[in-house]
Each structure stands twice: as structure tokens, then as C-alpha cells.
Design an enzyme around this catalytic site. Structure first.
Site, PDB file in Angstrom:
ATOM      1  N   GLY A  13       0.821  -1.219   0.000  1.00 14.41           N
ATOM      2  CA  GLY A  13       0.000   0.000   0.000  1.00 14.41           C
ATOM      3  C   GLY A  13       0.843   1.251   0.000  1.00 14.41           C
ATOM      4  O   GLY A  13       0.712   2.119   0.864  1.00 14.41           O
ATOM      5  N   ALA A  14       1.720   1.345  -1.000  1.00 11.85           N
ATOM      6  CA  ALA A  14       2.710   2.442  -0.989  1.00 11.85           C
ATOM      7  C   ALA A  14       2.421   3.511  -2.039  1.00 11.85           C
ATOM      8  O   ALA A  14       3.288   4.303  -2.360  1.00 11.85           O
ATOM      9  CB  ALA A  14       4.112   1.865  -1.193  1.00 11.85           C
ATOM     10  N   GLY A  17       0.143   8.182   1.259  1.00 12.07           N
ATOM     11  CA  GLY A  17       0.014   8.094   2.709  1.00 12.07           C
ATOM     12  C   GLY A  17       1.228   7.501   3.422  1.00 12.07           C
ATOM     13  O   GLY A  17       2.377   7.688   3.024  1.00 12.07           O
ATOM     14  N   ILE A  18       0.937   6.776   4.484  1.00 12.29           N
ATOM     15  CA  ILE A  18       1.977   6.246   5.379  1.00 12.29           C
ATOM     16  C   ILE A  18       2.877   5.252   4.646  1.00 12.29           C
ATOM     17  O   ILE A  18       4.102   5.254   4.826  1.00 12.29           O
ATOM     18  CB  ILE A  18       1.292   5.578   6.599  1.00 12.29           C
ATOM     19  CG1 ILE A  18       0.510   6.632   7.402  1.00 12.29           C
ATOM     20  CG2 ILE A  18       2.304   4.871   7.482  1.00 12.29           C
ATOM     21  CD1 ILE A  18      -0.587   6.063   8.289  1.00 12.29           C
ATOM     22  N   GLY A  19       2.290   4.422   3.798  1.00 10.74           N
ATOM     23  CA  GLY A  19       3.079   3.423   3.063  1.00 10.74           C
ATOM     24  C   GLY A  19       4.083   4.070   2.131  1.00 10.74           C
ATOM     25  O   GLY A  19       5.250   3.651   2.055  1.00 10.74           O
ATOM     26  N   SER A 142      -3.797   0.206  14.668  1.00  9.35           N
ATOM     27  CA  SER A 142      -4.352   1.516  15.034  1.00  9.35           C
ATOM     28  C   SER A 142      -4.876   1.459  16.457  1.00  9.35           C
ATOM     29  O   SER A 142      -5.337   0.413  16.916  1.00  9.35           O
ATOM     30  CB  SER A 142      -5.510   1.861  14.092  1.00  9.35           C
ATOM     31  OG  SER A 142      -6.197   3.005  14.546  1.00  9.35           O
ATOM     32  N   TYR A 167     -13.949  -1.653  10.889  1.00  3.79           N
ATOM     33  CA  TYR A 167     -12.563  -1.192  10.779  1.00  3.79           C
ATOM     34  C   TYR A 167     -11.798  -1.505  12.080  1.00  3.79           C
ATOM     35  O   TYR A 167     -10.694  -2.066  12.062  1.00  3.79           O
ATOM     36  CB  TYR A 167     -12.522   0.309  10.482  1.00  3.79           C
ATOM     37  CG  TYR A 167     -11.124   0.872  10.485  1.00  3.79           C
ATOM     38  CD1 TYR A 167     -10.248   0.584   9.435  1.00  3.79           C
ATOM     39  CD2 TYR A 167     -10.649   1.650  11.546  1.00  3.79           C
ATOM     40  CE1 TYR A 167      -8.945   1.066   9.444  1.00  3.79           C
ATOM     41  CE2 TYR A 167      -9.356   2.136  11.560  1.00  3.79           C
ATOM     42  CZ  TYR A 167      -8.505   1.851  10.501  1.00  3.79           C
ATOM     43  OH  TYR A 167      -7.212   2.318  10.506  1.00  3.79           O
TER      44      TYR A 167
HETATM   45  N1  LIG Z   1      -4.564   7.728   8.481  1.00  3.86           N
HETATM   46  C1  LIG Z   1      -4.789   7.426   9.748  1.00  3.86           C
HETATM   47  O1  LIG Z   1      -5.235   8.263  10.549  1.00  3.86           O
HETATM   48  C2  LIG Z   1      -4.487   6.032  10.268  1.00  3.86           C
HETATM   49  C3  LIG Z   1      -4.558   5.829  11.661  1.00  3.86           C
HETATM   50  C4  LIG Z   1      -4.273   4.562  12.167  1.00  3.86           C
HETATM   51  C5  LIG Z   1      -3.915   3.544  11.301  1.00  3.86           C
HETATM   52  N2  LIG Z   1      -3.878   3.756   9.950  1.00  3.86           N
HETATM   53  C6  LIG Z   1      -3.520   2.639   9.078  1.00  3.86           C
HETATM   54  O2  LIG Z   1      -2.451   3.021   8.241  1.00  3.86           O
HETATM   55  C7  LIG Z   1      -2.443   2.205   7.072  1.00  3.86           C
HETATM   56  C8  LIG Z   1      -2.204   3.081   5.859  1.00  3.86           C
HETATM   57  O3  LIG Z   1      -3.245   4.013   5.759  1.00  3.86           O
HETATM   58  P1  LIG Z   1      -3.047   5.502   5.223  1.00  3.86           P
HETATM   59  O4  LIG Z   1      -3.524   6.393   6.304  1.00  3.86           O
HETATM   60  O5  LIG Z   1      -1.712   5.721   4.646  1.00  3.86           O
HETATM   61  O6  LIG Z   1      -4.187   5.509   4.092  1.00  3.86           O
HETATM   62  P2  LIG Z   1      -4.168   5.847   2.532  1.00  3.86           P
HETATM   63  O7  LIG Z   1      -3.477   7.132   2.277  1.00  3.86           O
HETATM   64  O8  LIG Z   1      -5.590   5.702   2.107  1.00  3.86           O
HETATM   65  O9  LIG Z   1      -3.283   4.673   1.887  1.00  3.86           O
HETATM   66  C9  LIG Z   1      -3.751   3.358   1.887  1.00  3.86           C
HETATM   67  C10 LIG Z   1      -2.872   2.507   0.995  1.00  3.86           C
HETATM   68  O10 LIG Z   1      -3.415   1.176   1.011  1.00  3.86           O
HETATM   69  C11 LIG Z   1      -3.661   0.759  -0.322  1.00  3.86           C
HETATM   70  N3  LIG Z   1      -4.837  -0.092  -0.431  1.00  3.86           N
HETATM   71  C12 LIG Z   1      -6.101   0.147  -0.008  1.00  3.86           C
HETATM   72  N4  LIG Z   1      -6.913  -0.866  -0.357  1.00  3.86           N
HETATM   73  C13 LIG Z   1      -6.143  -1.767  -1.022  1.00  3.86           C
HETATM   74  C14 LIG Z   1      -6.400  -3.005  -1.653  1.00  3.86           C
HETATM   75  N5  LIG Z   1      -7.632  -3.542  -1.706  1.00  3.86           N
HETATM   76  N6  LIG Z   1      -5.369  -3.656  -2.240  1.00  3.86           N
HETATM   77  C15 LIG Z   1      -4.136  -3.138  -2.251  1.00  3.86           C
HETATM   78  N7  LIG Z   1      -3.823  -1.959  -1.681  1.00  3.86           N
HETATM   79  C16 LIG Z   1      -4.824  -1.280  -1.081  1.00  3.86           C
HETATM   80  C17 LIG Z   1      -3.894   2.047  -1.096  1.00  3.86           C
HETATM   81  O11 LIG Z   1      -3.656   1.783  -2.460  1.00  3.86           O
HETATM   82  P3  LIG Z   1      -4.535   2.443  -3.651  1.00  3.86           P
HETATM   83  O12 LIG Z   1      -3.765   3.633  -4.080  1.00  3.86           O
HETATM   84  O13 LIG Z   1      -4.590   1.394  -4.691  1.00  3.86           O
HETATM   85  O14 LIG Z   1      -5.873   2.788  -3.087  1.00  3.86           O
HETATM   86  C18 LIG Z   1      -2.868   2.967  -0.454  1.00  3.86           C
HETATM   87  O15 LIG Z   1      -1.605   2.765  -1.015  1.00  3.86           O
HETATM   88  C19 LIG Z   1      -3.772   1.447   7.068  1.00  3.86           C
HETATM   89  O16 LIG Z   1      -3.532   0.109   7.480  1.00  3.86           O
HETATM   90  C20 LIG Z   1      -4.600   2.181   8.117  1.00  3.86           C
HETATM   91  O17 LIG Z   1      -5.530   1.331   8.746  1.00  3.86           O
HETATM   92  C21 LIG Z   1      -4.144   4.992   9.415  1.00  3.86           C
END
Ligand SMILES: NC(=O)c1ccc[n+]([C@@H]2O[C@H](COP(=O)([O-])OP(=O)(O)OC[C@H]3O[C@@H](n4cnc5c(N)ncnc54)[C@H](OP(=O)(O)O)[C@@H]3O)[C@@H](O)[C@H]2O)c1
Length: 286
Positions: A13-14, A17-19, A142, A167
Site C-alpha cells: 500500500g505504498a 500516505g503512510i506506506g 491503530s 474497521y
Molecule cells: N490515516 C490514519 O489516521 C491512520 C490511523 C491509524 C492507522 N492507519 C492505518 O495506516 C495504514 C495506511 O493508511 P493511510 O492512512 O496511509 O491511508 P491511505 O493514504 O488511504 O493509503 C492506503 C494505501 O493502502 C492501499 N490499499 C487500499 N486498499 C487496497 C487493496 N484492496 N489492495 C491493495 N492496496 C490497497 C492504497 O492503495 P490504492 O492507491 O490502490 O488505493 C494505499 O496505497 C492502514 O492500514 C490504516 O488502517 C491509518
């Protein structure tokens, strides 16, 4: 662990965002970094950006959609064909689903993408993680896990779907998996969970409702994706963490997790059900 320039890392998931920021930091440190995306064009753009930014040409793409077992199996075959050893795996890809959606395999989306995705990737690459003699797995969970309940009799949440509940349950599963894997894995593979903070990434923005409103309005107050990546990168690379496993972290500090995340019986039953549903398990000599 071997010198970072000799290490192979995988970040799921890169694309944003975080990835993406985790992969950027690891590329800057000089590792060979495989990043995943669902979409070839988006993935290629990220690889180009990270190579240019880090000066590290050993950033590569692998395609996978965690909402499809077929896609995950092909992805695992692809990674296994490319590398015989993996030093770092960052399980990060995940999402938040306002309405109940099913994957092509008939599972509720947060359960399959957020939990079974981590499970299949880690176990599917277990031989590669074991091969180098020292490896680290980071599972992005989380603090939302505090609000989750794992219903073993309804993992696909067919009864009374609530987006936050689904979630939060998936993030609790991330910790149950982390703690159980730390018990089952050899001591050469460390696995830890992390809360990245509340981060202004792409998270929640594709959805409607309260979550989108929150992430839009609160944006200036939230952590940046780069800040969110700090503890995952530290867990993946810090020498002082050698041998540390099965713990939960935030802001480079150990963090308490809910008692339910350490429930051995629940973890065992979730593990066995995940094996049954995915057909992936640890090798017999694991
Ligand atoms: N943001 C927060 O406040 C927060 C807080 C706590 C934990 N987290 C955790 O942090 C992690 C990363 O989240 P983020 O905040 O960086 O969100 P994000 O910006 O939405 O990024 C999510 C990443 O996951 C990928 N992804 C989503 N669905 C997928 C699928 N079906 N198959 C393959 N890749 C998929 C997305 O790829 P696409 O570009 O293809 O969509 C994107 O690269 C998650 O596990 C989330 O639960 C986030």
C-alpha cells in the site's frame, strides 16, 4: 541484521500516505524496496518519484489487490520469484469502508483487505523472511483497535454492519495476529504492531459520512504521512530493537494494547480460521 544496502524490503500500500512515506524513507536509507500498488500507472509513478527522490534505483513495483485472493496469490508468486530473502515486510495496505462491501471472494472488505491481506502476505513470504537469518515484520494497526470486537461467528459482519466497528475489529485482528505470530515464529523473525497516529493521508477521503468529514476538517491538526511513517521505519530498521517482538508501538514508545489483543484463545481461533479461509499456513517445519 545485514547492512541496509544489502537488505530487501517490501512495503504494501505504498501509492500514498503512510506506506509511500515509509517506502521513501527506506529507499533513502539504501535498501532494495519493493512497493505495492493496485494500479500499474499509479505504481510506476510512485517508483519513479521514489527513485528520483532517494537516488536509489533499487525501488521496484509489484501489483496486488488485497481484496482478491487470486491477486494476492499471483503477487506472492511474483515476489517469491524475484527474491529468495526478505529482510523487512511492512504490512500497511488498508482501508475504511463506509458501507458493507464484499470482495470477489465473498468476504467483507475490511476483514479481507485489512486482516487477511496481512495474514496471507506474512505467511506466504515466511520462507523468505526466515531465509536471511534475521527479519522484521511491521503491522500497521491503530488505536482504533480499542473500539473493535472480533466476532468469530460472523467475521464477515453480515449482522448489523457499522463501518467503524468493522474497521476497529480489523485493526484488533492486526494485533491478535502480531502477538500470535510472535509466539509461533522463530526468534529470528521479529513482528511488531504500530499505531501511526491520526494521519492526514488519503485515509477516509474516498468514503462518505463522518469519517470523511473528520479527516477533511481536522486535516491541519493531524500528523503528516511522513510523521506517521516515522515509527514504522524505526521498527523496521533501529538496531536497538534487535530481538524485540510481539509488541505494540506509537511514537517510538511501547504502547499498551487492549487485553483482547492478547487473548490467546481468540488469537488461536482467528489464526486457524484465517488459515482455513486463505489456504495459507506456516510450513510444517515453521
Ligand atoms: N490515516 C490514519 O489516521 C491512520 C490511523 C491509524 C492507522 N492507519 C492505518 O495506516 C495504514 C495506511 O493508511 P493511510 O492512512 O496511509 O491511508 P491511505 O493514504 O488511504 O493509503 C492506503 C494505501 O493502502 C492501499 N490499499 C487500499 N486498499 C487496497 C487493496 N484492496 N489492495 C491493495 N492496496 C490497497 C492504497 O492503495 P490504492 O492507491 O490502490 O488505493 C494505499 O496505497 C492502514 O492500514 C490504516 O488502517 C491509518
Amino acid at each position: 541484521m545485514r547492512a541496509i544496502a544489502e537488505q530487501v524490503h517490501l512495503v504494501t500500500g505504498a501509492t500514498q500516505g503512510i506506506g509511500k512515506e515509509t517506502a521513501r524513507a527506506l529507499a533513502r536509507l539504501g535498501a532494495r524496496v519493493i512497493v505495492t500498488a493496485r494500479d500499474q500507472a499509479r505504481g510506476t509513478a510512485v517508483v519513479d518519484e521514489l527513485r528520483a527522490d532517494s537516488g536509489n534505483q533499487r525501488v521496484e513495483l509489484a501489483l496486488v489487490d488485497f481484496a482478491s485472493f487470486r491477486s494476492v496469490r499471483a503477487f506472492l508468486d511474483e515476489v517469491r520469484a524475484r527474491v529468495d530473502r526478505l529482510d523487512v515486510l511492512v504490512n500497511n495496505a488498508g482501508g475504511y469502508f463506509q458501507s458493507r462491501q464484499e470482495t470477489e471472494d465473498g468476504h467483507e472488505m475490511s476483514f479481507q483487505v485489512n486482516h487477511l491481506g496481512y495474514f496471507m502476505t506474512t505467511l506466504g513470504l515466511f520462507p523468505q523472511l526466515r531465509a536471511g537469518g534475521s527479519a522484521r515484520v511491521v503491522c500497521v494497526s491503530s488505536d482504533a483497535h480499542w473500539g473493535g470486537k472480533v466476532r468469530l461467528d460472523d467475521l464477515d459482519r453480515t449482522r448489523g454492519y457499522a463501518a467503524y466497528g468493522a474497521y476497529a475489529a480489523s485493526k484488533l485482528m492486526n494485533l491478535l495476529f502480531t502477538v500470535e505470530a510472535a509466539r509461533r515464529f522463530p526468534s529470528t523473525i521479529a513482528i511488531n504492531g504500530v499505531h501511526p497516529g491520526v494521519v492526514a493521508s488519503g485515509f477516509g477521503l474516498g468514503e462518505s459520512g463522518v469519517i470523511k468529514a473528520f479527516y477533511r476538517v481536522a486535516r491541519p491538526l493531524l500528523r503528516t504521512s511522513q510523521q506517521g511513517a516515522d515509527t514504522p521505519v524505526w521498527l523496521a530498521t533501529a538496531p536497538e530493537l534487535d530481538g524485540v517482538t510481539g509488541k505494540y508501538w506509537a511514537r517510538r514508545q511501547e504502547r499498551g494494547m487492549r487485553a483482547a489483543a492478547r487473548d490467546k484463545e481468540l488469537a488461536r481461533r482467528l489464526w486457524e480460521e484465517s488459515e482455513r479461509l486463505t489456504g495459507v499456513s506456516l510450513p510444517a517445519d515453521g
